[in-house]
Design a protein around this motif. Structure first.
Motif, short mmCIF file in Angstrom:
data_model
loop_
_atom_site.label_atom_id
_atom_site.label_comp_id
_atom_site.label_asym_id
_atom_site.label_seq_id
_atom_site.Cartn_x
_atom_site.Cartn_y
_atom_site.Cartn_z
N THR A 64 119.98 -52.89 -92.98
CA THR A 64 120.73 -51.66 -93.22
C THR A 64 120.03 -50.42 -92.67
O THR A 64 120.52 -49.32 -92.88
N HIS A 65 118.92 -50.60 -91.97
CA HIS A 65 118.22 -49.46 -91.40
C HIS A 65 119.07 -48.90 -90.26
O HIS A 65 119.50 -49.63 -89.38
N PRO A 66 119.35 -47.59 -90.26
CA PRO A 66 120.27 -47.03 -89.27
C PRO A 66 119.78 -47.16 -87.83
O PRO A 66 120.59 -47.32 -86.92
N LYS A 67 118.49 -47.12 -87.60
CA LYS A 67 117.98 -47.21 -86.23
C LYS A 67 117.85 -48.67 -85.76
O LYS A 67 117.99 -48.94 -84.58
N ALA A 68 117.58 -49.59 -86.68
CA ALA A 68 117.36 -50.98 -86.29
C ALA A 68 118.64 -51.64 -85.79
O ALA A 68 118.59 -52.59 -85.01
N SER A 69 119.80 -51.14 -86.20
CA SER A 69 121.05 -51.77 -85.79
C SER A 69 121.58 -51.23 -84.46
O SER A 69 122.58 -51.71 -83.96
N LYS A 70 120.89 -50.24 -83.88
CA LYS A 70 121.35 -49.66 -82.61
C LYS A 70 121.02 -50.62 -81.47
O LYS A 70 119.93 -51.18 -81.39
N THR A 71 121.97 -50.79 -80.57
CA THR A 71 121.79 -51.69 -79.44
C THR A 71 121.54 -50.95 -78.14
O THR A 71 121.16 -51.56 -77.15
N HIS A 72 121.79 -49.62 -78.13
CA HIS A 72 121.62 -48.82 -76.92
C HIS A 72 120.90 -47.51 -77.27
O HIS A 72 121.01 -47.02 -78.38
N CYS A 73 120.19 -46.94 -76.29
CA CYS A 73 119.53 -45.65 -76.49
C CYS A 73 120.58 -44.54 -76.42
O CYS A 73 121.76 -44.80 -76.17
N LEU A 74 120.15 -43.30 -76.60
CA LEU A 74 121.07 -42.17 -76.58
C LEU A 74 121.77 -42.00 -75.24
O LEU A 74 122.88 -41.47 -75.18
N ASN A 75 121.14 -42.44 -74.15
CA ASN A 75 121.73 -42.32 -72.82
C ASN A 75 122.54 -43.55 -72.43
O ASN A 75 122.99 -43.65 -71.29
#
Length: 168
Positions: A124-135
């Motif tokens: 449930t960590h908001p950053k760990a579930s991201k698959t792409h960077c900001l760009n």
């Protein structure tokens, strides 16, 4: 068939008015109120208000809270304080990561790092579930660098572009 008895304890700070159960329910207690009528003849009488199980509200982040006299109470914190002692600056954490599961057996006190470790373990960590960077670059094994001290992910494509801009 055996039925388990629900155990009720007073909510610290609200003793004599509200109780919390080991299953995560909150109830008000029976109380007597004095009502004063303001007609031609002023009279006062006492009325008994029966206690009841209070209606809960689930917040946008999934936690359950209830309105009591004096404000709102988060149910998991009330359970933790009643069944596991005072907070002492700690966090009330859910063992299974489900914020609406407020059974006393599922709640424990922990520090900030233990609470953060739970978010990683439960996914449930908001950053760990991201698959792409900001760009928009994908986090793959080839395109991701982990900072040794912090464990933060860095997009290698973005890092190279930033370094190229600095060199000019």
């Amino acid at each position: 068939m055996t039925t388990l008895i629900e155990l009720w304890r007073p909510i610290p700070g609200h003793e004599g008015r509200y109780e919390v159960s080991d299953r995560g329910q909150i109830r008000s207690l029976d109380r007597v109120v004095t009502i004063v009528s303001r007609g031609r003849v002023q009279r006062s009488y006492e009325r008994v208000i029966k206690g009841r199980i209070l209606r809960t509200v689930t917040t946008a982040d999934g936690y359950v809270q209830v309105k009591v006299s004096g404000g709102l109470v988060r149910v998991h914190r009330a359970v933790a304080e009643a069944f596991h002692g005072p907070a002492l600056g700690r966090f009330a954490c859910h063992r299974n990561g489900v914020p609406s599961d407020n059974r006393a057996s599922n709640i424990r006190w922990d520090d900030a790092s233990g609470n953060m470790a739970d978010t990683l373990a439960h996914g449930t960590h908001p950053k760990a579930s991201k698959t792409h960077c900001l760009n928009g670059h994908e986090y793959t094994a080839e395109n991701t660098y982990l900072r040794p001290r912090t464990g933060h992910r860095v997009c290698r494509t973005c890092a190279r572009a930033l370094e190229a801009r600095r060199v000019r």
